[in-house]
Scaffold this active site. Sequence first.
Site, PDB file in Angstrom:
ATOM      1  N   LYS A  76       0.938  -1.363   0.463  1.00  0.00           N
ATOM      2  CA  LYS A  76       0.380   0.049   0.056  1.00  0.00           C
ATOM      3  C   LYS A  76       0.835   1.201   0.009  1.00  0.00           C
ATOM      4  CE  LYS A  76      -1.653   2.871   3.088  1.00  0.00           C
ATOM      5  NZ  LYS A  76      -1.212   3.678   1.745  1.00  0.00           N
ATOM      6  N   THR A  83       7.248   8.123  12.484  1.00  0.00           N
ATOM      7  CA  THR A  83       6.728   7.257  14.034  1.00  0.00           C
ATOM      8  C   THR A  83       5.626   7.264  14.980  1.00  0.00           C
ATOM      9  OG1 THR A  83       9.529   8.808  15.001  1.00  0.00           O
ATOM     10  CG2 THR A  83       8.167   7.682  16.479  1.00  0.00           C
ATOM     11  N   GLU A 133      11.104   1.739   9.471  1.00  0.00           N
ATOM     12  CA  GLU A 133      11.986   2.993   9.159  1.00  0.00           C
ATOM     13  C   GLU A 133      11.232   3.858   9.045  1.00  0.00           C
ATOM     14  OE1 GLU A 133      13.468   1.892   4.922  1.00  0.00           O
ATOM     15  OE2 GLU A 133      14.461   0.003   5.810  1.00  0.00           O
ATOM     16  N   CYS A 145      14.006  11.408   4.493  1.00  0.00           N
ATOM     17  CA  CYS A 145      14.126  10.941   6.338  1.00  0.00           C
ATOM     18  C   CYS A 145      15.488  11.212   7.401  1.00  0.00           C
ATOM     19  CB  CYS A 145      14.017   9.981   6.842  1.00  0.00           C
ATOM     20  SG  CYS A 145      15.074   8.613   5.600  1.00  0.00           S
ATOM     21  N   GLU A 184      10.653  16.560  14.358  1.00  0.00           N
ATOM     22  CA  GLU A 184      10.782  16.302  12.331  1.00  0.00           C
ATOM     23  C   GLU A 184      10.161  17.417  11.863  1.00  0.00           C
ATOM     24  OE1 GLU A 184       9.393  12.647  10.313  1.00  0.00           O
ATOM     25  OE2 GLU A 184      11.247  13.015   9.583  1.00  0.00           O
TER      26      GLU A 184
HETATM   27  P1  NDP Z   1       2.873   8.252   7.784  1.00  0.00           P
HETATM   28  O1  NDP Z   1       3.479   7.912   9.245  1.00  0.00           O
HETATM   29  O2  NDP Z   1       2.077   9.638   7.332  1.00  0.00           O
HETATM   30  O3  NDP Z   1       2.313   7.458   6.490  1.00  0.00           O
HETATM   31  C1  NDP Z   1       3.297   6.390   6.264  1.00  0.00           C
HETATM   32  C2  NDP Z   1       2.511   5.208   5.345  1.00  0.00           C
HETATM   33  O4  NDP Z   1       2.068   5.374   6.067  1.00  0.00           O
HETATM   34  C3  NDP Z   1       1.751   5.828   4.320  1.00  0.00           C
HETATM   35  O5  NDP Z   1       1.316   4.993   2.730  1.00  0.00           O
HETATM   36  C4  NDP Z   1      -0.071   5.406   4.737  1.00  0.00           C
HETATM   37  O6  NDP Z   1      -0.675   5.892   3.820  1.00  0.00           O
HETATM   38  C5  NDP Z   1       0.530   5.149   5.837  1.00  0.00           C
HETATM   39  N1  NDP Z   1      -0.622   4.834   6.831  1.00  0.00           N
HETATM   40  C6  NDP Z   1      -0.814   6.238   8.326  1.00  0.00           C
HETATM   41  N2  NDP Z   1      -2.086   5.724   8.764  1.00  0.00           N
HETATM   42  C7  NDP Z   1      -1.858   4.415   9.260  1.00  0.00           C
HETATM   43  C8  NDP Z   1      -2.627   3.490   9.890  1.00  0.00           C
HETATM   44  N3  NDP Z   1      -3.440   3.699  10.811  1.00  0.00           N
HETATM   45  N4  NDP Z   1      -2.098   2.426   9.549  1.00  0.00           N
HETATM   46  C9  NDP Z   1      -1.773   2.003   8.565  1.00  0.00           C
HETATM   47  N5  NDP Z   1      -0.657   2.398   7.109  1.00  0.00           N
HETATM   48  C10 NDP Z   1      -1.036   3.882   7.722  1.00  0.00           C
HETATM   49  O7  NDP Z   1       4.342   9.023   7.100  1.00  0.00           O
HETATM   50  P2  NDP Z   1       4.475  10.427   5.463  1.00  0.00           P
HETATM   51  O8  NDP Z   1       4.116   9.819   4.071  1.00  0.00           O
HETATM   52  O9  NDP Z   1       3.666  11.623   5.526  1.00  0.00           O
HETATM   53  O10 NDP Z   1       6.049   9.989   5.524  1.00  0.00           O
HETATM   54  C11 NDP Z   1       6.853  10.568   6.323  1.00  0.00           C
HETATM   55  C12 NDP Z   1       7.613   9.945   6.596  1.00  0.00           C
HETATM   56  O11 NDP Z   1       7.923   8.984   6.585  1.00  0.00           O
HETATM   57  C13 NDP Z   1       8.751  11.112   7.901  1.00  0.00           C
HETATM   58  O12 NDP Z   1       8.177  10.793   9.033  1.00  0.00           O
HETATM   59  C14 NDP Z   1       9.779  10.760   6.977  1.00  0.00           C
HETATM   60  O13 NDP Z   1      11.105  10.127   8.183  1.00  0.00           O
HETATM   61  C15 NDP Z   1       9.684   8.433   7.184  1.00  0.00           C
HETATM   62  N6  NDP Z   1      10.222   8.462   6.411  1.00  0.00           N
HETATM   63  C16 NDP Z   1      11.285   7.928   6.771  1.00  0.00           C
HETATM   64  C17 NDP Z   1      12.403   6.992   5.570  1.00  0.00           C
HETATM   65  C18 NDP Z   1      13.540   5.862   6.992  1.00  0.00           C
HETATM   66  O14 NDP Z   1      13.793   4.545   5.711  1.00  0.00           O
HETATM   67  N7  NDP Z   1      13.509   5.559   8.057  1.00  0.00           N
HETATM   68  C19 NDP Z   1      12.575   7.446   4.127  1.00  0.00           C
HETATM   69  C20 NDP Z   1      11.259   8.150   4.039  1.00  0.00           C
HETATM   70  C21 NDP Z   1      10.288   8.795   5.365  1.00  0.00           C
HETATM   71  P3  NDP Z   1      -1.716   7.504   3.606  1.00  0.00           P
HETATM   72  O15 NDP Z   1      -0.045   8.889   3.203  1.00  0.00           O
HETATM   73  O16 NDP Z   1      -2.383   7.017   2.260  1.00  0.00           O
HETATM   74  O17 NDP Z   1      -2.368   7.868   4.722  1.00  0.00           O
END
Ligand code: NDP
Length: 490
Positions: A181, A236, A256, A290, A394
């Site tokens: 997803k 997180t 991650e 990130c 962040e």
């Molecule tokens: P989110 O945590 O908001 O979303 C990440 C994914 O999780 C999306 O596909 C989102 O869907 C999905 N999601 C959201 N809520 C749920 C839930 N309750 N259950 C299951 N899945 C869910 O992060 P962002 O998309 O805003 O991405 C940015 C974040 O990602 C930053 O904190 C960044 O640091 C981190 N990141 C970490 C990396 C690493 O390797 N450590 C690399 C890149 C980014 P949807 O968006 O469709 O709602």
Amino acid sequence: MSKTSEERSLLVLENYIGGKFVSCRSYIDSYDPSTGEVYCKVPDSGKEEVDAAVAAAKEAFPEWSACSPEQRAKILHKLADLIEANLEEFAQAESKDQGKTITAARTVDIPRAAYNFRFFSTSMLHHTTDCSPMDHMGCLNYTVRCPVGVAGLISPWNLPLYLLTWKIAPAIAAGNTVVAKPSEMTSVTAWMLCKLMQQAGVPPGVVNVVFGSGPRAGDALVSHPEVPLISFTGSTATAQRITERSAPYCKKLSLELGGKNPAIIFADADLDQCIETTVRSSFLNQGEVCLCTSRIYVERSIYSAFLERFVAAAKKWKTGVPSDPSSKNGALISKEHLEKVRSYIALAKSEGGIIHCGEGLDKLDLPQRNKSGYFMPTTVITGISDSSRVMQEEIFGPVTCISPFDTEDEAVARGNGVRYGLSATVWSKDVGKVHRVAQQLQAGLVWTNCWLVRDLNLPFGGMKNSGVGREGGKDSYHFFTEVKSITIKH
Ligand code: NDP
């Protein structure tokens, strides 16, 4: 009801389940961040679609997991070839969907997506397992590794195809089948990838992609009883929710997460190289990586000179239309995210921080059709206390904070003084110092005198609130397989 011409021109995505494209009952609007206009409809999937995808993945698992690693590798190579053959089309689509520059998509995101398939298809061929003889007991012990089953993969919006393929490639190379997803905000290149899956001969059901929001489709996936493993990249806060939702099923989790990454710059650093790299590490991909640097600690004796040169270099990091080859940054992902990032600038100002360039100071020169896009200039802040939310949370935008330090111990303590621990950079020509400081920093990745040099063989992941587990090379092989110890008595 007949469709309006606007509706007819919209791109409408479909889920990919069991090797077929399947439409959905309802859809979510997806915006072009560079114009602020809706241009795409993304399926708003829920439990029903996730159940169908998990059933297809389960059905495909016995045959796929029984293939030889070489057979699987051949298909993964084909996928890599096809991504490369369609690189320009993917790069244009990624840029339109995410807001990043076409140059970034063309040179970083899409080549890396192809490389993920190439790397894991071959790396999976070279792992061996352990053997430990116990002659005094008349026994031979050895281990085997088996694919886990249906893997649930959830990826964020900042590096859409890059991070999705970082999960799909090792998962299927190891013999699992997957339900993925992507973020609802950046689903287009994942949908394009599904078409290539068909062309590459990935058997139906091996890769299923369900589009939709986190709270609906994501939640249905992480709480599905027949998905024993979740690989998640994102924030997180979402990881905490996923941990709770998956806990009743004792799932294998790889998380991650976010970062608040420090750069520690000593007086003997090569400043030309350091400033060029630290501007890039602060602002690359609109700061939506990130691993981006967001706290820069500079030894006091060079602080003023550093600040002056850094601000001058940051101003040259041009923000503009994603298709303009001279743009280094494009638009942020969404209106809400732009507002969130701006709110940290307002907070910094209210706390007495000094804004040296960017938001509120530098006007962007954008064409009329991009005036409602989510653009923000690169912003440099000083004069903020380490306890401020600006230095602790962040921001995930083109914003970096600079502060002076006096001693090595102080720099390490302040570098470690946040809840995150993803990456850090250290700049010094003193080899003893860089070893000492790297050793003490609480971060999953430490770069010294460089940034973002990545060997996919090495473990990738964060400490503290930046993650749980590691992926990459051997670590991905371990995560996407279950180990079994077998004892033979002879
Ligand atoms: P989110 O945590 O908001 O979303 C990440 C994914 O999780 C999306 O596909 C989102 O869907 C999905 N999601 C959201 N809520 C749920 C839930 N309750 N259950 C299951 N899945 C869910 O992060 P962002 O998309 O805003 O991405 C940015 C974040 O990602 C930053 O904190 C960044 O640091 C981190 N990141 C970490 C990396 C690493 O390797 N450590 C690399 C890149 C980014 P949807 O968006 O469709 O709602």
